[in-house]
Motif scaffolding. Sequence first.
Motif, mmCIF file in Angstrom:
data_model
loop_
_atom_site.group_PDB
_atom_site.id
_atom_site.type_symbol
_atom_site.label_atom_id
_atom_site.label_comp_id
_atom_site.label_asym_id
_atom_site.label_seq_id
_atom_site.Cartn_x
_atom_site.Cartn_y
_atom_site.Cartn_z
ATOM 1 N N UNK A 420 -3.345 -2.809 -11.422
ATOM 2 C CA UNK A 420 -1.832 -2.744 -11.846
ATOM 3 C C UNK A 420 -0.933 -2.103 -10.739
ATOM 4 N N UNK A 421 0.427 -1.810 -11.053
ATOM 5 C CA UNK A 421 1.173 -1.423 -9.974
ATOM 6 C C UNK A 421 0.719 -0.029 -9.822
ATOM 7 N N UNK A 422 0.110 0.982 -8.849
ATOM 8 C CA UNK A 422 0.049 2.436 -8.497
ATOM 9 C C UNK A 422 -0.532 2.347 -7.896
ATOM 10 N N UNK A 423 -1.333 4.150 -7.416
ATOM 11 C CA UNK A 423 -2.840 4.239 -6.233
ATOM 12 C C UNK A 423 -3.959 3.517 -6.460
ATOM 13 N N UNK A 424 -4.197 3.189 -5.250
ATOM 14 C CA UNK A 424 -5.526 2.656 -5.805
ATOM 15 C C UNK A 424 -6.882 3.946 -6.337
ATOM 16 N N UNK A 425 -6.213 4.948 -6.462
ATOM 17 C CA UNK A 425 -7.390 6.113 -7.160
ATOM 18 C C UNK A 425 -6.680 6.082 -8.673
ATOM 19 N N UNK A 426 -5.360 5.829 -9.331
ATOM 20 C CA UNK A 426 -5.249 5.455 -10.295
ATOM 21 C C UNK A 426 -5.621 4.226 -11.059
ATOM 22 N N UNK A 427 -5.255 3.217 -9.933
ATOM 23 C CA UNK A 427 -6.228 2.357 -10.631
ATOM 24 C C UNK A 427 -8.045 2.611 -11.215
ATOM 25 N N UNK A 428 -8.518 3.200 -10.537
ATOM 26 C CA UNK A 428 -9.602 2.873 -10.477
ATOM 27 C C UNK A 428 -10.567 3.430 -11.733
ATOM 28 N N UNK A 429 -9.472 4.586 -11.474
ATOM 29 C CA UNK A 429 -9.102 6.226 -13.016
ATOM 30 C C UNK A 429 -9.292 5.300 -14.596
ATOM 31 N N UNK A 430 -8.509 4.327 -14.792
ATOM 32 C CA UNK A 430 -8.690 3.385 -15.631
ATOM 33 C C UNK A 430 -9.675 3.394 -16.354
ATOM 34 N N UNK A 431 -11.107 3.678 -15.516
ATOM 35 C CA UNK A 431 -12.429 3.480 -15.540
ATOM 36 C C UNK A 431 -12.570 5.276 -16.562
ATOM 37 N N UNK A 432 -11.985 5.863 -15.872
ATOM 38 C CA UNK A 432 -12.315 7.071 -16.392
ATOM 39 C C UNK A 432 -11.489 8.382 -15.834
ATOM 40 N N UNK A 433 -10.136 8.266 -16.969
ATOM 41 C CA UNK A 433 -9.274 8.763 -16.345
ATOM 42 C C UNK A 433 -9.535 10.390 -15.615
ATOM 43 N N UNK A 454 -11.012 2.623 2.562
ATOM 44 C CA UNK A 454 -10.788 3.953 4.194
ATOM 45 C C UNK A 454 -9.824 3.675 5.124
ATOM 46 N N UNK A 455 -10.547 2.428 5.349
ATOM 47 C CA UNK A 455 -8.979 1.452 6.893
ATOM 48 C C UNK A 455 -7.855 1.261 6.394
ATOM 49 N N UNK A 456 -7.434 1.999 5.272
ATOM 50 C CA UNK A 456 -5.721 1.415 4.757
ATOM 51 C C UNK A 456 -5.262 3.373 5.505
ATOM 52 N N UNK A 457 -4.143 3.140 5.555
ATOM 53 C CA UNK A 457 -3.733 4.656 6.191
ATOM 54 C C UNK A 457 -3.465 5.267 5.032
ATOM 55 N N UNK A 458 -3.353 4.963 3.562
ATOM 56 C CA UNK A 458 -3.627 6.570 2.759
ATOM 57 C C UNK A 458 -4.441 6.810 2.125
ATOM 58 N N UNK A 459 -5.541 6.066 2.529
ATOM 59 C CA UNK A 459 -7.476 5.495 1.132
ATOM 60 C C UNK A 459 -6.948 5.300 0.221
ATOM 61 N N UNK A 460 -7.397 6.553 -0.750
ATOM 62 C CA UNK A 460 -7.739 5.651 -1.945
ATOM 63 C C UNK A 460 -6.835 5.928 -2.259
ATOM 64 N N UNK A 461 -5.291 6.738 -1.740
ATOM 65 C CA UNK A 461 -3.840 7.087 -2.382
ATOM 66 C C UNK A 461 -3.457 6.002 -1.834
ATOM 67 N N UNK A 462 -3.656 4.501 -1.177
ATOM 68 C CA UNK A 462 -2.652 3.435 -1.355
ATOM 69 C C UNK A 462 -2.544 3.036 -2.351
ATOM 70 N N UNK A 463 -0.588 2.917 -1.760
ATOM 71 C CA UNK A 463 -0.187 2.010 -3.426
ATOM 72 C C UNK A 463 -0.092 0.372 -3.732
ATOM 73 N N UNK A 464 -0.718 -0.232 -4.056
ATOM 74 C CA UNK A 464 -1.063 -1.218 -4.131
ATOM 75 C C UNK A 464 0.658 -1.959 -5.386
ATOM 76 N N UNK A 465 0.744 -3.062 -4.789
ATOM 77 C CA UNK A 465 2.101 -4.389 -5.527
ATOM 78 C C UNK A 465 1.191 -4.437 -7.101
ATOM 79 N N UNK A 466 2.283 -4.645 -6.859
ATOM 80 C CA UNK A 466 2.741 -5.363 -8.742
ATOM 81 C C UNK A 466 0.638 -6.245 -8.848
#
Length: 578
Positions: A420-433, A454-466
Amino acid sequence: MYKTLMKSLRQYKKPSYLTMLFMALEVAVEIFIPFLMAKIIDKGLIDGDLGYVLKIGSLMFVIACFSMLFGVLGGKFSSDAAVGLSTNLRQDIYENIQTFAFDNIDKYSSSSLITRLTTDITNIQMAFQMVLKTIIRAPFMIAFAFAMAAYTNLKLSLTILIIVPIVAFILIGLIYRVHPYFIKVFKKYDRLNQTVQEDINGVRVVKSFVREEKEIEKFKVASTDIKNLFTKAEKITALNAPVMQIAIYSCLLLVYWFGAKYVVGGTMSTGELTSFITYMMQILSSIMMISMIFVMIVISEASVERVAEVLTEKASLSNPENPLTTIENGDIEFRNVQFKYNELSEEADLSQINFTIKSGETIGIIGGTGSGKSSLIQLIPRLYDVTEGEVYVSGHNVKDYDLVTLRDQIAMVLQKNTLFSGTISDNLRWGDKEASKEEIQRVAKLAQADEFVQGFPDDYETVLDQGGSNVSGGQKQRLTIARALLKQPKILILDDSTSAVDTKTDAYIRKAFIEEIPNTTKIIVAQRISSIQDSDRIIVLEEGKIDGIGTHDELLKNNKIYKEVYDSQVKGGTIVEE
Ligand SMILES: Nc1ncnc2c1ncn2[C@@H]1O[C@H](COP(=O)(O)OP(=O)(O)OP(=O)(O)O)[C@@H](O)[C@H]1O
C-alpha cells in the motif's frame, strides 16, 4: 429497501424533521400572500385607499420575510440531512465491505462497489434532499391553495379539479416508461468504471502491448452506451415540461375565460380573480415539483436497490459462539475435504483431499495451472469454508477458532499480493503494528529484503507508490514475505510468492526459514521444482485432487506428473544446483 437505507440516517433524523416542519411553515405563510393581494387590488387600488394599501402591503412584506426565512432554514436542514445520510451510507457500506469474506467479494466487481459508493450514493443524496423539501410542502400547498381557491370561487375551482388528474395521469405514464432505462444505465456505469479501473491499473501492460487505441475504443463504447441510454431516458423525461406547460396554459385559458365572465357579470372581483390565478399557479407548480420528485425517485430507485444490496450483504463467514483464541501448534489436517466456489456447480474445485502436516514441517505444493493449489491453501485460514469435510489446525476444526486468532497465526502471502502507499516500514508493520525497527530488519533479512532496502536512499522509510509500483516484482514479493513473517505465525503459507525472485535468492529464503523459524509450519506453493524439492514432503495436485504425496526422490520414482514437470524444467534449464 428504503427502510434499510433510512437506518443510516441516525443523527440526521432531527434535521430531516426540521426540514419538513419549516417547509410546512413556509407554505402556511405563503398561502396568505395572494389573499392579501386580492384585498389590496379590490379595496386599496380600486377604491383608491392608499392607507389600506400601505397597511396590507406591510403585512405582506412581513409574511414574505417569514416565508423566506422558513424557506432558507428548510433548505439548510435538508442539505444537512441529505449530506449526512450519504456520509453515513458510505461509512456503513465501507464497514460492511470490510466484513466480507472472499466469496462475498467474488460476488461484486470492485468497479461495481466503487460506483455504488460514489454515483449511486450521490443520486440517493440528491433524491433524498428533494423529497425532504417537497414531501410536506407540495401536498400542503396543493391542499391549502385549493381550499383558498375554492373559498374564493367554488365554481371556478372545478377547472383545477379537471386538469390536475389528467396531468397526474400523463406524468405517471412518463415515469413508467423511463424507469427501465435508468436501471440499465447503472449497469453500464459499472462497465465504464471497470474499463477505467482495469486500464489505469494495467497501464503498463496496455502500453507494452500498444493497446492504447483499442482501449480508447473500449472506453468510447462504454461511454457511448451510457450517453445513448441517458438520451433515451431524457427524451422521455423532457416531455414532462411541455405536458406541464400545456396543462398550465389550458388551465389559465379556462380560468381567464370563465373568470372574465364572472368579473364582467359582477360575481367575482378583479382581486379575487388575480388571487385565484395565483393559487392555481401554486397548485400546478406543486404538481410539477411532485413530478420532478417522481423522476428523481425513479432515477435513484436503481441506486437505492444497489446500495441496499451491499448494505444487507451478510458476511458468509462468521465467528463461532465460543471461539478458541489460542492455536497451540502448526499441525494441519485435511479430512475428506471437498470444495466448490459455486455451491450449484456440479464439478467440485477440490475433492477427496486428505493429508496431515506436522508442526514445523515444510510442505511443497505443485500442480498445473488451475489444479486447485490456491483454493486448497485458502481453506486453512478460512478465507473460504469447505463445502464438505473438515480442516483441522492444531487439532481443532478451523471453524472453532476466532477468525482474528486464526488469521493472525496463519500468515499467508497471497499470489496477487499488494503493498500500500506509505513507507516500507509502514507496510511491514501490517504484520505487527508495534514491531521495532530491529524486528522489521530481522524479518526483512529472513526474506532477503534487507540488502536492497538498505540500498534505497531512505532505507526502511522509503515511500512506496500505490500498489508498490516503484519496486520490482521480486522485491515486492520479498517485502510481502517479510510482512507475513512479522506476524510470527504458527503456519506460514507462500502462494507462488517467490516466482519473481531469482533461484539463488529463493534458495536463501528457504534456508533462512529452516534455520530461523524451525517450529513454524511452512507451506510453499510453487511452479518451480527447485523452490520445493528440499521440502519434507510435496503434494502433487491434478484437477482438484491429490495425485501424489512424498519427498522429491519418492515422487520422482513413482509420480508421473511430478517426473514430467521435473524433466521439462531440467531440460528448460530452470533447476539450479545449490
Ligand atoms: N474466486 C473464484 N471463483 C470461482 N472459481 C475460481 C475462483 N478462483 C479459482 N477458481 C477456479 O478454481 C479452480 C482452481 O483454481 P486455483 O486458483 O486454485 O488453481 P491454482 O492451481 O492455484 O492455479 P495457478 O497455478 O494458475 O494459480 C480453477 O478452475 C479456477 O478457475
